[in-house]
Scaffold this motif. Structure first.
Motif, short mmCIF file in Angstrom:
data_model
loop_
_atom_site.label_atom_id
_atom_site.label_comp_id
_atom_site.label_asym_id
_atom_site.label_seq_id
_atom_site.Cartn_x
_atom_site.Cartn_y
_atom_site.Cartn_z
N PRO A 102 8.05 23.75 -4.02
CA PRO A 102 7.16 23.10 -4.75
C PRO A 102 6.93 21.46 -4.32
O PRO A 102 7.93 20.87 -3.94
N ALA A 103 5.61 20.98 -4.75
CA ALA A 103 5.39 19.46 -4.20
C ALA A 103 6.45 18.70 -5.01
O ALA A 103 6.62 17.64 -4.50
N GLU A 104 6.62 18.83 -6.32
CA GLU A 104 7.59 17.97 -7.11
C GLU A 104 9.01 18.16 -6.29
O GLU A 104 9.50 16.98 -6.13
N VAL A 113 4.37 9.77 -7.69
CA VAL A 113 5.09 10.02 -8.87
C VAL A 113 4.56 10.10 -10.19
O VAL A 113 4.91 10.93 -11.08
N ALA A 114 3.48 9.31 -10.18
CA ALA A 114 2.65 9.20 -11.65
C ALA A 114 2.34 10.58 -11.78
O ALA A 114 1.74 10.84 -13.01
N HIS A 115 1.59 11.17 -10.85
CA HIS A 115 0.82 12.31 -10.87
C HIS A 115 1.66 13.71 -10.99
O HIS A 115 1.01 14.90 -10.79
N ALA A 116 2.73 13.57 -10.95
CA ALA A 116 3.79 14.59 -10.69
C ALA A 116 4.19 15.22 -12.24
O ALA A 116 4.28 14.25 -12.95
N ALA A 129 6.97 15.12 -14.60
CA ALA A 129 8.29 14.61 -14.54
C ALA A 129 9.76 15.14 -14.62
O ALA A 129 10.75 14.97 -13.90
N ALA A 130 9.49 16.38 -15.29
CA ALA A 130 10.70 17.01 -15.64
C ALA A 130 11.28 17.85 -14.33
O ALA A 130 12.34 17.82 -14.10
N ALA A 131 10.05 18.34 -13.66
CA ALA A 131 10.46 19.05 -12.41
C ALA A 131 10.77 18.13 -11.21
O ALA A 131 11.62 18.25 -10.38
N LEU A 132 10.02 16.80 -11.29
CA LEU A 132 10.62 15.75 -10.24
C LEU A 132 11.96 15.29 -10.56
O LEU A 132 12.91 15.22 -9.79
N PHE A 133 12.30 14.63 -11.79
CA PHE A 133 13.56 14.12 -11.95
C PHE A 133 14.69 15.08 -12.33
O PHE A 133 15.88 14.69 -12.48
N GLY A 134 14.46 16.34 -12.60
CA GLY A 134 15.28 17.43 -13.31
C GLY A 134 16.36 17.69 -12.15
O GLY A 134 17.43 18.07 -12.03
N VAL A 135 15.66 17.33 -10.67
CA VAL A 135 16.82 17.70 -9.50
C VAL A 135 17.84 16.66 -9.62
O VAL A 135 18.81 17.05 -8.74
N LEU A 171 1.07 -1.14 0.03
CA LEU A 171 -0.22 -0.01 -0.01
C LEU A 171 0.83 1.23 -0.12
O LEU A 171 0.57 2.17 -0.76
N GLY A 172 1.76 1.27 0.74
CA GLY A 172 2.83 2.39 0.99
C GLY A 172 3.41 2.59 -0.23
O GLY A 172 3.65 3.81 -0.78
N VAL A 173 4.21 1.62 -1.00
CA VAL A 173 4.72 1.82 -2.31
C VAL A 173 3.75 2.34 -3.40
O VAL A 173 4.13 3.18 -4.15
N ALA A 174 2.56 1.87 -3.12
CA ALA A 174 1.36 2.17 -4.23
C ALA A 174 1.31 3.56 -4.19
O ALA A 174 1.02 4.46 -5.30
N ILE A 175 1.11 4.17 -2.82
CA ILE A 175 1.04 5.62 -2.89
C ILE A 175 2.14 6.51 -3.37
O ILE A 175 1.96 7.49 -4.05
#
Length: 323
Positions: free
Chosen positions: A282-284, A21-24, A26-32, A12-16
């Protein structure tokens, strides 16, 4: 909690986390991540330093004549941390393992278990104080609702201190439990409780050692906040010390509150995202921070699991106490 429920909580935790991640973006999330680069080694070093400090707290609890070498206890502390952060062990399995491994390395095995019980309680007490600081900072940064959990945390401080003192130092609660087991005919339960009580009497007698251990655990939690500040700095988003303490203390509290979920998967990340707006992140970025924390845990934890396998294979004889 049985293994099936722990695995369900982990799933359940990993699914969250996957959903976040799926709703973030991607560029802002992984760009860091490219910005961190080799700075990840500094993050690992910062966490390694806190493990050393936590081990020092545990080391000073044991009587001088019973202490194994500091490097030995450091390895056991590392193994315990690795189990708690990488395996479905409900966040306390590592403490059980390090207690058992220490029992194999001291002349009086009960003292090994007693030292971990005292160390765990002092660490939990330090975390309550650290969480209280986080709620105070939350209220000061503009969220007036933060005063309510701050008041609850403040009320827990004396209550937990009194409970720990009676259970681990005065040992009256433990003695009462042993007597109750005898009255109920549970002699198999009473004997270990009496042995543990006797061992605690030989460990938790120095108030100076207890105070030093508590101070070291508090320093370790402050070090966790320093690690978070360093991570954000390497991500190119430096923040203030107060904001770093707020993020670390309350996300760690959320992770601990979700103890049925191994390693607090999902709870830590959701807490960081919820607190991000209060600190101007930011959330990301908050989610990326949580992912970096997970990467650090596995980078330290997987070698720790290998060290555990080696420690289990090499079962040393209990050494006699020093004269």
């Amino acid at each position: 909690m049985n293994l099936g429920l722990r695995l369900l909580g982990l799933t359940l935790g990993v699914a969250i986390v996957v959903w976040l991640v799926a709703h973030a973006d991607a560029a802002a999330l992984f760009g860091v991540f490219p910005r961190i680069g080799w700075g990840f080694a500094a993050i690992l070093a910062a966490r390694g330093a806190t493990i050393v400090v936590d081990c020092a707290a545990w080391y000073w609890i044991l009587p001088r004549a019973e202490r194994p070498a500091f490097t030995t206890m450091l390895t056991l502390r590392w193994i315990g941390e690795s189990i708690n952060t990488t395996l479905p062990a409900a966040q306390i399995g590592g403490d059980v393992v390090r207690a058992r491994l220490l029992q194999q390395r001291v002349a009086a095995p009960a003292r090994g278990a007693a030292s971990v019980a005292v160390d765990f309680s002092l660490s939990l007490f330090a975390q309550i104080l650290f969480t209280l600081l986080g709620f105070v900072l939350l209220a000061r940064l503009g969220d007036r609702s933060g005063w309510w959990p701050a008041a609850v945390s403040a009320a827990l401080v004396p209550a937990f201190a009194l409970l720990s003192w009676e259970l681990l130092v005065r040992r009256r609660l433990l003695t009462a439990a042993a007597r109750g087991a005898v009255r109920l005919g549970q002699h198999r339960l009473a004997a270990p409780l009496e042995t543990l009580g006797a061992a605690l009497g030989l460990i938790a007698t120095s108030r100076r050692a207890l105070a030093l251990a508590l101070a070291l655990h508090l320093a370790s939690f402050v070090g966790h906040a320093g690690e978070l500040w360093l991570t954000l700095y390497l991500m190119g988003l430096p923040t203030g010390v107060a904001e770093a303490v707020l993020l670390e203390s309350l996300s760690l509290a959320a992770r601990s509150a979700a103890f049925p979920i191994p390693s607090g998967w999902g709870a830590q990340e959701a807490a960081l995202i919820a607190l991000a707006s209060l600190t101007g992140l930011p959330a990301e970025t908050a989610l990326a921070l949580g992912l970096v924390k997970r990467a650090r845990e596995f980078s330290i934890g997987l070698p720790g699991l290998a060290a555990w396998a080696i420690a289990e294979h090499r079962r040393p004889l209990r050494r006699p106490p020093r004269s």
